[in-house]
Design a protein around this motif. Structure first.
Motif, short mmCIF file in Angstrom:
data_model
loop_
_atom_site.label_atom_id
_atom_site.label_comp_id
_atom_site.label_asym_id
_atom_site.label_seq_id
_atom_site.Cartn_x
_atom_site.Cartn_y
_atom_site.Cartn_z
N PRO A 81 4.80 2.02 4.02
CA PRO A 81 3.89 2.40 2.93
C PRO A 81 4.47 3.47 2.00
CG PRO A 81 2.67 2.21 4.96
CD PRO A 81 4.13 2.09 5.32
N TYR A 123 4.65 -0.17 -2.53
CA TYR A 123 3.20 -0.25 -2.77
C TYR A 123 2.59 -1.45 -2.04
CZ TYR A 123 4.17 -4.18 -5.85
OH TYR A 123 4.56 -5.39 -6.34
N THR A 154 0.31 -0.76 3.15
CA THR A 154 -0.65 0.34 3.24
C THR A 154 -0.74 0.79 4.69
OG1 THR A 154 -2.48 -1.20 3.54
CG2 THR A 154 -2.05 -0.45 1.30
N ASP A 186 -2.70 2.15 7.81
CA ASP A 186 -4.08 2.03 8.25
C ASP A 186 -4.15 2.27 9.75
OD1 ASP A 186 -6.73 1.39 8.65
OD2 ASP A 186 -6.54 -0.70 8.07
#
Length: 120
Positions: free
Chosen positions: A90, A94, A97, A99
């Motif tokens: 990440p 881009y 992500t 998490d």
């Protein structure tokens, strides 16, 4: 598959591959599905698939199908995937992500693999 031990685990991993390909097909065809399908399902499925590949490689190299993957190795795989896909990538792109729920999914997948390899 008749020659391999761990029939339940092999069936689970084969089903995981089918589900993974189905999810990828949904993405490719741009079919709408619940968020958890695209965001977390593959993360849950990946650790058992990779661990099974590692187990088969070990069986091939050692010529011993009684070998099982220990908890430390599965934990190491979970940590590796978590660091690479949820922390490092990440920061590099881009497209990725980070998490915490993905880390939970990796861990749950590792637990499923560990438990299923206990059954003959």
């Amino acid at each position: 598959m008749r020659n391999f031990p761990l029939k339940i685990l092999h069936s689970y991993v084969l089903l995981s591959v089918v589900v993974f390909l189905f999810v990828q097909g949904l993405k490719y065809c741009e079919i709408i599905a619940p968020n958890w399908v695209f965001n977390h399902l593959n993360d849950f499925l990946v650790i058992p698939m990779v661990a099974m590949l590692g187990l088969h490689t070990t069986w091939f190299i050692k010529k011993d199908k009684s070998i099982r993957i220990d908890l430390f190795t599965i934990l190491s795989l979970v940590v590796l995937y978590s660091v690479v896909f949820e922390y490092y990538l990440p920061k590099q792109s881009y497209r990725y992500t980070g998490d915490v729920w993905d880390v939970v999914c990796y861990a749950l997948g590792g637990i499923v693999f560990y438990v299923l390899q206990k059954f003959e």
